[in-house]
Design an enzyme around this catalytic site. Structure first.
Site, PDB file in Angstrom:
ATOM      1  N   ALA A  70      52.917  52.899  56.518  1.00 26.31           N
ATOM      2  CA  ALA A  70      51.613  52.345  56.905  1.00 26.31           C
ATOM      3  C   ALA A  70      51.484  52.171  58.412  1.00 26.31           C
ATOM      4  CB  ALA A  70      51.384  51.020  56.203  1.00 26.31           C
ATOM      5  N   ASN A 151      48.529  40.153  54.741  1.00 29.87           N
ATOM      6  CA  ASN A 151      49.937  40.137  54.351  1.00 29.87           C
ATOM      7  C   ASN A 151      50.588  38.761  54.455  1.00 29.87           C
ATOM      8  OD1 ASN A 151      49.366  40.926  57.113  1.00 29.87           O
ATOM      9  ND2 ASN A 151      51.562  40.922  57.431  1.00 29.87           N
ATOM     10  N   GLN A 180      48.777  46.036  51.331  1.00 32.19           N
ATOM     11  CA  GLN A 180      49.088  44.928  50.397  1.00 32.19           C
ATOM     12  C   GLN A 180      48.149  44.897  49.199  1.00 32.19           C
ATOM     13  OE1 GLN A 180      51.762  43.147  50.598  1.00 32.19           O
ATOM     14  NE2 GLN A 180      52.406  43.307  52.733  1.00 32.19           N
ATOM     15  N   SER A 198      51.862  52.174  52.494  1.00 30.69           N
ATOM     16  CA  SER A 198      53.298  52.500  52.489  1.00 30.69           C
ATOM     17  C   SER A 198      53.805  52.572  51.062  1.00 30.69           C
ATOM     18  CB  SER A 198      54.091  51.377  53.173  1.00 30.69           C
ATOM     19  OG  SER A 198      54.294  51.652  54.518  1.00 30.69           O
ATOM     20  N   HIS A 200      56.852  51.813  50.051  1.00 34.97           N
ATOM     21  CA  HIS A 200      57.854  50.800  49.661  1.00 34.97           C
ATOM     22  C   HIS A 200      57.267  49.453  49.248  1.00 34.97           C
ATOM     23  CE1 HIS A 200      58.108  48.282  53.443  1.00 34.97           C
ATOM     24  NE2 HIS A 200      57.436  49.317  53.894  1.00 34.97           N
ATOM     25  N   THR A 236      58.768  68.731  59.597  1.00 33.39           N
ATOM     26  CA  THR A 236      59.061  69.092  58.211  1.00 33.39           C
ATOM     27  C   THR A 236      58.815  67.894  57.291  1.00 33.39           C
ATOM     28  OG1 THR A 236      60.718  70.614  59.026  1.00 33.39           O
ATOM     29  CG2 THR A 236      60.850  70.030  56.689  1.00 33.39           C
ATOM     30  N   CYS A 322      55.553  35.681  67.490  1.00 31.27           N
ATOM     31  CA  CYS A 322      55.822  34.793  68.626  1.00 31.27           C
ATOM     32  C   CYS A 322      54.547  34.411  69.362  1.00 31.27           C
ATOM     33  CB  CYS A 322      56.812  35.445  69.576  1.00 31.27           C
ATOM     34  SG  CYS A 322      58.476  35.091  69.056  1.00 31.27           S
TER      35      CYS A 322
HETATM   36  N1  PMP Z   1      49.963  46.762  57.094  1.00 34.41           N
HETATM   37  C1  PMP Z   1      50.241  45.681  56.358  1.00 34.41           C
HETATM   38  C2  PMP Z   1      49.118  44.837  55.845  1.00 34.41           C
HETATM   39  C3  PMP Z   1      51.573  45.352  56.067  1.00 34.41           C
HETATM   40  O1  PMP Z   1      51.845  44.271  55.328  1.00 34.41           O
HETATM   41  C4  PMP Z   1      52.605  46.184  56.572  1.00 34.41           C
HETATM   42  C5  PMP Z   1      54.054  45.857  56.289  1.00 34.41           C
HETATM   43  N2  PMP Z   1      54.417  44.543  56.564  1.00 34.41           N
HETATM   44  C6  PMP Z   1      52.255  47.303  57.336  1.00 34.41           C
HETATM   45  C7  PMP Z   1      50.932  47.567  57.572  1.00 34.41           C
HETATM   46  C8  PMP Z   1      53.309  48.231  57.896  1.00 34.41           C
HETATM   47  O2  PMP Z   1      54.033  48.856  56.890  1.00 34.41           O
HETATM   48  P1  PMP Z   1      55.371  49.681  57.246  1.00 34.41           P
HETATM   49  O3  PMP Z   1      56.318  48.678  57.842  1.00 34.41           O
HETATM   50  O4  PMP Z   1      55.843  50.197  55.948  1.00 34.41           O
HETATM   51  O5  PMP Z   1      55.002  50.736  58.205  1.00 34.41           O
END
Ligand code: PMP
Length: 377
Positions: A70, A151, A180, A198, A200, A236, A322
């Protein structure tokens, strides 16, 4: 282990890992190669692309680029689009609570190329009201970018209403960071011009993601080189990752309703338990995604409590970006009007389809015990 941090990353589905491993071993050809091994890999890649698009009902309107996740998809949706369409206008709109991969892309485009970003603040519900977008729009806006689900708090943004608000401005594209929300919220992305996510976060493997885009759009590529991914993202392609992502998305969508009901049940149970603890303040707004629950501690340091939970095998997040004072503090919570103390001491619990009531009970019992043992602030 009680894993309640699926918004950070999820345990992959066995099927997603199996297909990754099978394609890696059996179809390792380069999909650009002009021989049978290449053709076989290319076929799997194109099937994965079609599977992603059709499972979201977007095969006739959108195309799909496989990339690393993402963050890259957000970067591409913002930078490649602003650069490609810069002669149409210089303004771009987003919210002040986006993931850093969105916020920093906008700041970079302002800094390096003089684009004019507008960061809309949320109201107390943690999302940007459509009236704020309407008030910020003019003919110079070429892109607006909003997350589907925040998130940190789980606030759900009114994507369809944004798309309606953009209709009088045909040059203004709508990008949605669905990371999300996809596979969880009952979404229809057909109103969006660009969609990122993403693998994962939905039971796929890490280092893999998608940018979906309306078929008539073009990009100024960030990674130039070969003609892979329609010439918009050279390099690739990992065919195994693409096939695995398509599988994870399919499983998530097929079980979406049942998983949503499970998460809703767990979230209600969790919030009921949290409300019985006097020092807890719930931060997630009404109607939030049940996959995420955010709360603050008024008398304890969240990072210490998260560490104590971790020592007991219970994994959750304390959200932090931060601040200028170098104290970890959630800018998202501050922008929702929470106090400095609340914003510096928040905890996020996030569920996956295999989270159970037992996880919630164990979390609450351990949290209460830790709060009674750890020295208060
Ligand atoms: N957008 C949102 C709303 C997310 O929660 C995250 C992951 N924390 C990302 C983008 C980025 O995803 P990635 O770390 O897999 O690139």
């Amino acid at each position: 282990m009680i894993y309640l941090d699926s918004a950070a990353t999820s345990r992959p589905y066995q099927e997603a890992v199996d297909i990754f491993s099978k394609v890696s071993m059996e179809n390792f050809g380069n999909p650009s190669s002009l021989h049978q091994a290449g053709f076989a890999a290319k076929k799997i890649l194109e099937e994965a692309r079609m599977k992603v698009l059709s499972s979201l009902g977007l095969s006739s309107t959108h195309n799909c680029i496989f990339l690393s996740g993402a963050s890259e998809a957000n970067s591409m949706a913002i930078k490649s689009i602003l650069l490609r369409y810069q002669n149409r206008g210089r303004r771009a709109i987003t919210s002040s609570l986006e993931h850093p991969s969105v916020t920093n892309a906008f700041l970079q485009m302002e800094d390096l190329f003089g684009f004019e970003p507008t960061f809309l603040p949320p109201d107390e519900t943690g999302s940007v009201p459509v009236s704020s977008l309407e008030a910020a729009l003019d003919k110079n806006v070429i892109l607006s970018s909003f997350m589907e689900v925040n998130n940190e708090t789980g606030a759900i943004f009114p994507i369809r209403a944004y798309a309606e608000a953009l209709k009088p401005y045909p040059k203004a594209l709508l990008h949605v960071d669905a990371t999300q929300g996809i596979g969880k919220v009952d979404s229809d992305y057909s109103c969006c011009d660009l969609i990122s996510f993403s693998a994962h976060k939905i039971g796929g493997v890490k280092g893999s993601g998608c940018l979906l885009y309306r078929k008539n759009l073009q990009f100024a590529p960030l990674v130039s080189g070969g003609e892979q991914e329609f010439g918009y993202r050279a390099g690739t392609v990992s065919v195994a990752s693409a096939a695995s992502l398509a599988k994870a998305l399919q499983i998530s969508l097929e079980n979406r309703k049942r998983n949503w009901e499970n998460a809703s049940l767990l979230c209600a149970e969790l919030e009921k338990g949290l409300l019985s603890i006097p020092e807890v303040r719930l931060n997630s707004p009404k109607g939030h995604s049940p996959y995420l629950c955010n709360f603050s501690l008024l008398s304890h340091k969240a990072s210490v409590v998260v560490e104590a939970l971790s020592e007991r095998g219970i994994y959750v997040s304390s959200v932090s970006a931060c601040s200028s004072k170098k104290e970890p503090v959630s800018e998202v919570l501050l922008s929702m009007g929470k106090t400095q103390r609340e914003a510096a001491n928040s905890i996020r619990v996030s569920f996956s389809p295999d989270s159970t009531e037992g996880d919630v009970t164990a979390f609450l019992a351990n949290l209460k015990q830790i709060l009674s043992e750890v020295k208060p602030l």
